[in-house]
Design a protein around this motif. Structure first.
Motif, PDB file in Angstrom:
ATOM      1  N   GLN A  75      23.655  -9.374 -56.300  1.00  0.00           N
ATOM      2  CA  GLN A  75      23.660 -10.443 -57.293  1.00  0.00           C
ATOM      3  C   GLN A  75      22.311 -10.514 -57.998  1.00  0.00           C
ATOM      4  O   GLN A  75      21.258 -10.417 -57.367  1.00  0.00           O
ATOM      5  CB  GLN A  75      23.976 -11.792 -56.633  1.00  0.00           C
ATOM      6  CG  GLN A  75      25.369 -11.856 -56.022  1.00  0.00           C
ATOM      7  CD  GLN A  75      25.619 -13.169 -55.294  1.00  0.00           C
ATOM      8  OE1 GLN A  75      24.930 -14.150 -55.525  1.00  0.00           O
ATOM      9  NE2 GLN A  75      26.608 -13.185 -54.419  1.00  0.00           N
ATOM     10  N   TYR A  77      20.653 -12.868 -59.116  1.00  0.00           N
ATOM     11  CA  TYR A  77      19.775 -13.956 -58.677  1.00  0.00           C
ATOM     12  C   TYR A  77      18.788 -13.447 -57.625  1.00  0.00           C
ATOM     13  O   TYR A  77      17.665 -13.929 -57.518  1.00  0.00           O
ATOM     14  CB  TYR A  77      20.615 -15.099 -58.108  1.00  0.00           C
ATOM     15  CG  TYR A  77      19.805 -16.259 -57.575  1.00  0.00           C
ATOM     16  CD1 TYR A  77      19.260 -17.203 -58.444  1.00  0.00           C
ATOM     17  CD2 TYR A  77      19.572 -16.410 -56.212  1.00  0.00           C
ATOM     18  CE1 TYR A  77      18.510 -18.266 -57.965  1.00  0.00           C
ATOM     19  CE2 TYR A  77      18.828 -17.470 -55.722  1.00  0.00           C
ATOM     20  CZ  TYR A  77      18.296 -18.389 -56.602  1.00  0.00           C
ATOM     21  OH  TYR A  77      17.556 -19.435 -56.124  1.00  0.00           O
ATOM     22  N   TYR A  78      19.209 -12.449 -56.845  1.00  0.00           N
ATOM     23  CA  TYR A  78      18.395 -11.947 -55.739  1.00  0.00           C
ATOM     24  C   TYR A  78      17.711 -10.617 -56.039  1.00  0.00           C
ATOM     25  O   TYR A  78      16.750 -10.259 -55.367  1.00  0.00           O
ATOM     26  CB  TYR A  78      19.276 -11.728 -54.498  1.00  0.00           C
ATOM     27  CG  TYR A  78      19.941 -12.970 -53.958  1.00  0.00           C
ATOM     28  CD1 TYR A  78      19.345 -13.715 -52.951  1.00  0.00           C
ATOM     29  CD2 TYR A  78      21.175 -13.392 -54.446  1.00  0.00           C
ATOM     30  CE1 TYR A  78      19.957 -14.860 -52.442  1.00  0.00           C
ATOM     31  CE2 TYR A  78      21.791 -14.533 -53.944  1.00  0.00           C
ATOM     32  CZ  TYR A  78      21.179 -15.263 -52.946  1.00  0.00           C
ATOM     33  OH  TYR A  78      21.784 -16.384 -52.453  1.00  0.00           O
ATOM     34  N   ASP A 318      25.206  -7.406 -61.355  1.00  0.00           N
ATOM     35  CA  ASP A 318      26.071  -8.256 -60.540  1.00  0.00           C
ATOM     36  C   ASP A 318      27.291  -7.428 -60.168  1.00  0.00           C
ATOM     37  O   ASP A 318      28.031  -6.965 -61.049  1.00  0.00           O
ATOM     38  CB  ASP A 318      26.503  -9.511 -61.316  1.00  0.00           C
ATOM     39  CG  ASP A 318      25.364 -10.482 -61.498  1.00  0.00           C
ATOM     40  OD1 ASP A 318      24.967 -11.098 -60.496  1.00  0.00           O
ATOM     41  OD2 ASP A 318      24.867 -10.613 -62.630  1.00  0.00           O
TER      42      ASP A 318
END
Length: 492
Positions: A75, A77-78, A318
């Protein structure tokens, strides 16, 4: 009218005595007998060891495994850092300078009290911190660093060659001096959590680091080959996986192996990278694949073993459903519930790495002792032993045609097996890729650095404020703008 009260002289004397007594009592009460006002050297050594080894595991699990392309973080975000976006990694910079400062204090104290063994330990631990700093950031505050107690918080930068070779403070001269001190020392090592004060094992640890950095700088140092040969001829080097520089971490915070206490959401976004999966398949490495990773969602209920039950994930922004279902996550039975497993030991440098270093050195003619083929086999044997894999399985793996030593493809075999063996060892996979280009990393998929694998971290924001003058001077060395493509001294 204000009334003036006159006290007898005896009362005033008694009051003064009482106040003096109270002051003394307050002084006694305000001093905690159970807390060290000044850290002693054994406590400093243990603290540096825990910091160094825990952070090797922590940085690998949270970032290094992604940058070394062992794992894919699914993802965005990470995974921005693992996709090579320019980043500073300031927390690790701070840890390393703190460890270097504390190790320097051990050196200073040990010189004063004549404990040559502890002085050597300080030299080894300081060298490791400085080597990590320069290998990850490039030029660093070095010769004038560690002067905070004197009010100097703005040290000038030194080039990587200076960090490696400076006669007084350099990584290689310091490690050479440490080995010499340990070789003749009759004093004791105290506070040691790694080798329980065993001087011979500390010599082996020291020489393992020397071999790592000598090989790394061998294209730039004409003396590297002779020094490597001298170390090998002396024979005080790791002889088995049991001597590796590693630490069993506790099962509780703050120093548990990072996967043990990680939030389920953070844990579940880490997948086997396609590059490592393909290695497992191509070499028939069933043992390490099934130990470290789980069957993918599509085949989680399948019985028996087949490589198709597992899968890798390319570097992605993603991951989509199909990618998630076909890729293998980490083995939860090991990484979330087995703190005593050998897989979860925090490692800085291992027997297997040393054997692969010697294999490459032999292949390139840097040493004349032993053969590249033998060192290569020893390296794989050590890598399997690191995970507690039995001798029968090790022998079966070594007999795989893709694993059998091939002189025509030897360098690629040696470095790739070393890359796999350094899984969960800080940033070593990424660092060695920068030196060798092996294995061929994916530089295109979801890359955030213009299609390039970054070669360094950016300097932390604190350097730009607290050390602004020297930071700006360093930028001029890099061409006026800080870049993650500015290469290491030993990379050029």
């Amino acid at each position: 009218m204000k009334k003036i009260i006159k006290y007898p002289l005896t009362f005033i004397v008694l009051l003064a005595i009482g106040m003096t007594s109270c002051k003394k009592e307050f002084q006694k009460l305000n001093k905690n007998p159970n807390t060290l006002e000044v850290a002693n050297d054994p406590s400093l050594v243990g603290n540096i060891e825990v910091n160094s080894f825990f952070n090797s595991a922590y940085n690998a699990w949270t970032l290094g495994n992604g940058m070394s392309q062992y794992a894919t973080f699914s993802q965005s975000y990470y995974n921005t850092l693992a996709r090579y976006i320019p980043a500073s990694n300031q927390p690790y910079w701070q840890v390393l300078y703190t460890d270097a400062r504390d190790a320097n204090q051990v050196i200073t104290d040990s010189k004063a009290n004549g404990n040559t063994a502890m002085q050597a330990v300080g030299l080894i631990l300081r060298s490791y911190s400085f080597a990590q700093l320069t290998d990850l950031w490039g030029d660093i505050p070095f010769k004038n660093a560690l002067q905070g107690q004197n009010g100097n918080f703005a040290a000038s930068y030194d080039g990587q060659q200076t960090v490696y070779t400076d006669p007084a403070l350099g990584v290689l001269p310091s490690l050479r001096a440490a080995d010499s001190l340990l070789k003749s020392s009759v004093t004791a090592i105290t506070g040691d959590l790694i080798y329980a004060g065993d001087i011979t094992k500390w010599r082996k640890f020291c020489n393992a680091l020397r071999l790592r950095y000598l090989l790394r700088a061998s294209s730039k140092l004409s003396s590297a080959a002779a020094e490597m040969q001298k170390i090998v001829s002396d024979g005080t080097i790791f002889q088995s996986a049991s001597e590796s520089a590693e630490l069993t971490l506790p099962s509780s915070v703050p120093y548990a192996f990072p996967s043990i206490t990680e939030r389920s959401g953070d844990y579940s976004i880490k997948y086997l990278n396609t590059l490592l999966y393909n290695f497992f398949v191509n070499t028939g490495d069933q043992q390490r694949l099934t130990l470290l990773f789980a069957k993918n969602v599509t085949n989680q209920n399948a019985t028996g073993f087949n490589f198709s039950y597992y899968g890798g994930m390319p570097i992605v922004s993603d991951a989509n459903t199909a990618q998630v279902n076909s890729a293998s996550g980490f083995n939860s039975s090991i990484f979330l519930s087995s703190p005593s497993s050998p897989v979860l030991k925090a490692r800085v440098i291992t027997y297997q790495e040393v054997e692969f270093i010697l294999a490459e050195a032999s292949l390139k003619g840097l040493i004349t002792t032993g053969s590249a083929a033998t060192y290569y086999v020893n390296g794989i044997t050590g890598a399997y032993a690191d995970y507690g894999i039995d001798a029968v399985s090790t022998a079966a793996y070594l007999s795989n045609p893709s694993v059998v030593y091939n002189p025509a493809n030897a360098l690629n075999q040696i470095i790739t097996q070393k890359w796999v063996g350094n899984f969960d060892v800080g940033f070593e996979g990424w660092i060695e890729y920068r030196r060798t280009g092996i294995p061929a990393f994916d530089a295109a998929s979801a890359n955030l650095n213009g299609g390039k694998i970054s070669t360094r971290f950016l300097y932390p924001p604190d350097e730009q404020t607290i050390n602004a003058v020297n930071y700006k001077a360093e930028l001029q060395v890099q061409g006026g703008t800080e870049s993650t493509s500015y290469k290491a001294w030993w990379e050029k």
